[in-house]
Every structure is written in C-alpha cells, then in structure tokens.
Design a protein around this motif. Structure first.
Motif, PDB file in Angstrom:
ATOM      1  N   GLU A  41       0.694  -1.061  -0.188  1.00  0.00           N
ATOM      2  CA  GLU A  41       0.156   0.011  -0.030  1.00  0.00           C
ATOM      3  C   GLU A  41       0.804   1.259  -0.036  1.00  0.00           C
ATOM      4  O   GLU A  41       0.559   2.681  -0.432  1.00  0.00           O
ATOM      5  CB  GLU A  41      -0.914  -0.098   1.044  1.00  0.00           C
ATOM      6  CG  GLU A  41      -0.371   0.055   2.686  1.00  0.00           C
ATOM      7  CD  GLU A  41      -1.249  -0.204   3.732  1.00  0.00           C
ATOM      8  OE1 GLU A  41      -2.412  -0.286   3.240  1.00  0.00           O
ATOM      9  OE2 GLU A  41      -0.680  -0.266   4.931  1.00  0.00           O
ATOM     10  N   LYS A  42       2.315   1.123   0.158  1.00  0.00           N
ATOM     11  CA  LYS A  42       3.259   2.177   0.177  1.00  0.00           C
ATOM     12  C   LYS A  42       4.013   2.512  -0.994  1.00  0.00           C
ATOM     13  O   LYS A  42       4.920   3.140  -1.137  1.00  0.00           O
ATOM     14  CB  LYS A  42       4.013   2.225   1.633  1.00  0.00           C
ATOM     15  CG  LYS A  42       3.241   2.298   2.691  1.00  0.00           C
ATOM     16  CD  LYS A  42       4.215   2.187   4.001  1.00  0.00           C
ATOM     17  CE  LYS A  42       3.445   2.125   5.378  1.00  0.00           C
ATOM     18  NZ  LYS A  42       4.141   1.983   6.414  1.00  0.00           N
ATOM     19  N   LEU A  96      -1.534   7.925 -11.362  1.00  0.00           N
ATOM     20  CA  LEU A  96      -2.843   7.770 -10.295  1.00  0.00           C
ATOM     21  C   LEU A  96      -4.055   8.369 -10.925  1.00  0.00           C
ATOM     22  O   LEU A  96      -4.974   7.564 -10.914  1.00  0.00           O
ATOM     23  CB  LEU A  96      -2.515   8.456  -9.209  1.00  0.00           C
ATOM     24  CG  LEU A  96      -1.741   7.751  -8.385  1.00  0.00           C
ATOM     25  CD1 LEU A  96      -1.263   8.324  -6.821  1.00  0.00           C
ATOM     26  CD2 LEU A  96      -1.978   6.223  -7.852  1.00  0.00           C
ATOM     27  N   TYR A 141      -6.010   3.898 -11.466  1.00  0.00           N
ATOM     28  CA  TYR A 141      -5.336   3.532 -10.279  1.00  0.00           C
ATOM     29  C   TYR A 141      -5.185   4.036  -9.061  1.00  0.00           C
ATOM     30  O   TYR A 141      -4.762   3.550  -8.398  1.00  0.00           O
ATOM     31  CB  TYR A 141      -3.675   3.509 -11.109  1.00  0.00           C
ATOM     32  CG  TYR A 141      -3.233   2.456 -11.746  1.00  0.00           C
ATOM     33  CD1 TYR A 141      -2.307   1.542 -11.234  1.00  0.00           C
ATOM     34  CD2 TYR A 141      -3.859   1.710 -12.949  1.00  0.00           C
ATOM     35  CE1 TYR A 141      -2.049   0.248 -11.788  1.00  0.00           C
ATOM     36  CE2 TYR A 141      -3.545   0.465 -13.381  1.00  0.00           C
ATOM     37  CZ  TYR A 141      -2.560  -0.154 -12.645  1.00  0.00           C
ATOM     38  OH  TYR A 141      -2.141  -1.320 -13.505  1.00  0.00           O
ATOM     39  N   ASP A 142      -5.795   5.277  -8.935  1.00  0.00           N
ATOM     40  CA  ASP A 142      -5.804   5.745  -7.439  1.00  0.00           C
ATOM     41  C   ASP A 142      -6.807   5.042  -6.775  1.00  0.00           C
ATOM     42  O   ASP A 142      -6.717   4.636  -5.801  1.00  0.00           O
ATOM     43  CB  ASP A 142      -6.328   7.151  -7.577  1.00  0.00           C
ATOM     44  CG  ASP A 142      -7.424   7.504  -8.407  1.00  0.00           C
ATOM     45  OD1 ASP A 142      -7.921   6.484  -8.991  1.00  0.00           O
ATOM     46  OD2 ASP A 142      -8.085   8.572  -8.377  1.00  0.00           O
ATOM     47  N   ASN A 143      -8.024   4.530  -7.464  1.00  0.00           N
ATOM     48  CA  ASN A 143      -8.856   3.588  -6.742  1.00  0.00           C
ATOM     49  C   ASN A 143      -8.071   2.188  -6.352  1.00  0.00           C
ATOM     50  O   ASN A 143      -8.449   1.407  -5.438  1.00  0.00           O
ATOM     51  CB  ASN A 143     -10.120   3.072  -7.335  1.00  0.00           C
ATOM     52  CG  ASN A 143     -11.065   4.610  -7.436  1.00  0.00           C
ATOM     53  OD1 ASN A 143     -10.952   5.480  -6.704  1.00  0.00           O
ATOM     54  ND2 ASN A 143     -11.887   4.622  -8.586  1.00  0.00           N
ATOM     55  N   MET A 202      -5.127   1.546  -6.113  1.00  0.00           N
ATOM     56  CA  MET A 202      -3.941   1.384  -5.268  1.00  0.00           C
ATOM     57  C   MET A 202      -4.651   1.666  -3.662  1.00  0.00           C
ATOM     58  O   MET A 202      -3.785   1.226  -2.787  1.00  0.00           O
ATOM     59  CB  MET A 202      -2.871   2.658  -5.517  1.00  0.00           C
ATOM     60  CG  MET A 202      -2.030   2.349  -6.862  1.00  0.00           C
ATOM     61  SD  MET A 202      -1.147   1.074  -6.725  1.00  0.00           S
ATOM     62  CE  MET A 202       0.051   1.362  -5.167  1.00  0.00           C
ATOM     63  N   LYS A 203      -5.823   2.166  -3.559  1.00  0.00           N
ATOM     64  CA  LYS A 203      -6.391   2.481  -2.425  1.00  0.00           C
ATOM     65  C   LYS A 203      -6.965   1.337  -2.070  1.00  0.00           C
ATOM     66  O   LYS A 203      -6.741   0.877  -0.734  1.00  0.00           O
ATOM     67  CB  LYS A 203      -7.448   3.594  -2.376  1.00  0.00           C
ATOM     68  CG  LYS A 203      -8.043   3.894  -1.351  1.00  0.00           C
ATOM     69  CD  LYS A 203      -8.929   5.131  -1.241  1.00  0.00           C
ATOM     70  CE  LYS A 203      -9.832   5.077  -2.619  1.00  0.00           C
ATOM     71  NZ  LYS A 203     -10.812   6.250  -2.612  1.00  0.00           N
ATOM     72  N   ASN A 204      -7.692   0.385  -2.731  1.00  0.00           N
ATOM     73  CA  ASN A 204      -8.522  -0.620  -2.489  1.00  0.00           C
ATOM     74  C   ASN A 204      -7.633  -2.214  -2.496  1.00  0.00           C
ATOM     75  O   ASN A 204      -7.722  -2.908  -1.629  1.00  0.00           O
ATOM     76  CB  ASN A 204      -9.557  -0.850  -3.382  1.00  0.00           C
ATOM     77  CG  ASN A 204     -10.626   0.413  -3.142  1.00  0.00           C
ATOM     78  OD1 ASN A 204     -10.652   0.876  -2.108  1.00  0.00           O
ATOM     79  ND2 ASN A 204     -11.467   0.829  -4.266  1.00  0.00           N
ATOM     80  N   PRO A 223      -3.850  -2.717  -3.474  1.00  0.00           N
ATOM     81  CA  PRO A 223      -2.735  -2.387  -3.933  1.00  0.00           C
ATOM     82  C   PRO A 223      -1.810  -3.452  -4.408  1.00  0.00           C
ATOM     83  O   PRO A 223      -1.128  -3.335  -5.289  1.00  0.00           O
ATOM     84  CB  PRO A 223      -1.842  -1.773  -2.911  1.00  0.00           C
ATOM     85  CG  PRO A 223      -2.598  -2.177  -1.786  1.00  0.00           C
ATOM     86  CD  PRO A 223      -4.004  -2.417  -2.268  1.00  0.00           C
ATOM     87  N   LYS A 274      -0.615  -6.254   1.861  1.00  0.00           N
ATOM     88  CA  LYS A 274      -0.800  -4.808   1.799  1.00  0.00           C
ATOM     89  C   LYS A 274       0.005  -4.185   2.766  1.00  0.00           C
ATOM     90  O   LYS A 274       0.461  -3.413   2.755  1.00  0.00           O
ATOM     91  CB  LYS A 274      -2.517  -4.806   1.913  1.00  0.00           C
ATOM     92  CG  LYS A 274      -2.917  -3.621   1.824  1.00  0.00           C
ATOM     93  CD  LYS A 274      -4.443  -3.449   1.901  1.00  0.00           C
ATOM     94  CE  LYS A 274      -5.093  -2.605   1.179  1.00  0.00           C
ATOM     95  NZ  LYS A 274      -6.376  -2.394   1.407  1.00  0.00           N
TER      96      LYS A 274
END
Length: 141
Positions: free
Chosen positions: A60-61, A69, A89-91, A93-95, A97, A126
């Motif tokens: 996640e980091k 993103l 990709y922003d969603n 990487m948030k949900n 990764p 994660k």
C-alpha cells in the motif's frame, strides 16, 4: 567445454522479502520479475524454471510517478457483450494495491507454463505482516 543447463530437480529455491514502501511500482516489478524467473542466478536457463519465492510487504506504500494515479486505468472484460470494466489506478492502489503489483509483474514474465508457475511463487501483502517467517526469507533492499 560444454554449456551448463540447469535441470528442474537440481534448482535450489530461496525466499526473499522486499519492502515496497516508497518504491516505484514499475521498478519494483522488474526486480520481482527477475527473482521469480531466476535471472539473478549464474545458473539461469531459459527453458527451466529456476526462480525463487518472493514476498512483498507494504504494497500500500508503493508510489506511481507523474500523473499515473489519475490517468492510468486497469481494464478487464467480464465476458458479456459490452461489459468492459475500467478501474483508475488511484482506486486500485487504495483498495487492492497487491493486485496492481501482480498485474505489473505478470506483464513482465513469459506467457507460458514457466511464467504461470512463477506467478504462484509471488506473495504480496498490503501491510507489513506476512506468514512466511518459517521459511527464513532473505531481506532485500
């Protein structure tokens, strides 16, 4: 002098742990794909599965550079007519990764039985915890 060819039964597999915090997605995927294929070994043979096990923590980091993103999408088709789905990709990487890293690595290994077998040796988590301490993995920087 003959060329060395590894045999499937003679391959020694190691376990590696990679911390993904602060690393770029693509550069990390290249490092993971090389370990899964066994290209870091002097005994690498293209037609034999020589790869190692890879555990990636803190997925996640990971970071994406530029405007990826907002501009990069993951597409998949459900199998029904007109059902092409897209996820920014922003969603992603948030949900999920770990899925982003798996997709990047999957695109870098061969699309054959060796590549499919190599993907089963990839374990992405994660957070910082993983369940492979019993294998005594080597920590890579």
């Amino acid at each position: 002098m003959s060329t060395f060819m590894a045999k499937a039964g003679e391959v020694e597999r190691n376990w590696y742990v990679i911390d993904a915090s602060g690393k770029t997605l693509g550069r990390l995927a290249v490092q993971v794909a090389d370990l899964l294929r066994g290209k870091n070994k002097p005994t690498f043979t293209p037609h034999v599965d020589c790869g190692d096990y890879v555990v990636v923590v803190n997925a996640e980091k990971m970071v994406l550079t530029g405007k990826k993103l907002e501009q990069k999408y993951y597409y998949h088709h459900t199998g029904y007519v007109g059902h092409m789905k897209s996820v920014r990709y922003d969603n992603l990487m948030k949900n999920r990764p770990e899925m982003a890293l798996e997709l990047a690595v999957k695109g870098m290994i061969p699309a054959n039985t060796i590549g499919r077998k190599a993907m089963t040796r990839l374990h992405v988590y994660k957070g910082a915890e993983h369940k492979h301490e019993a294998q005594k993995p080597i920590v890579l920087e």
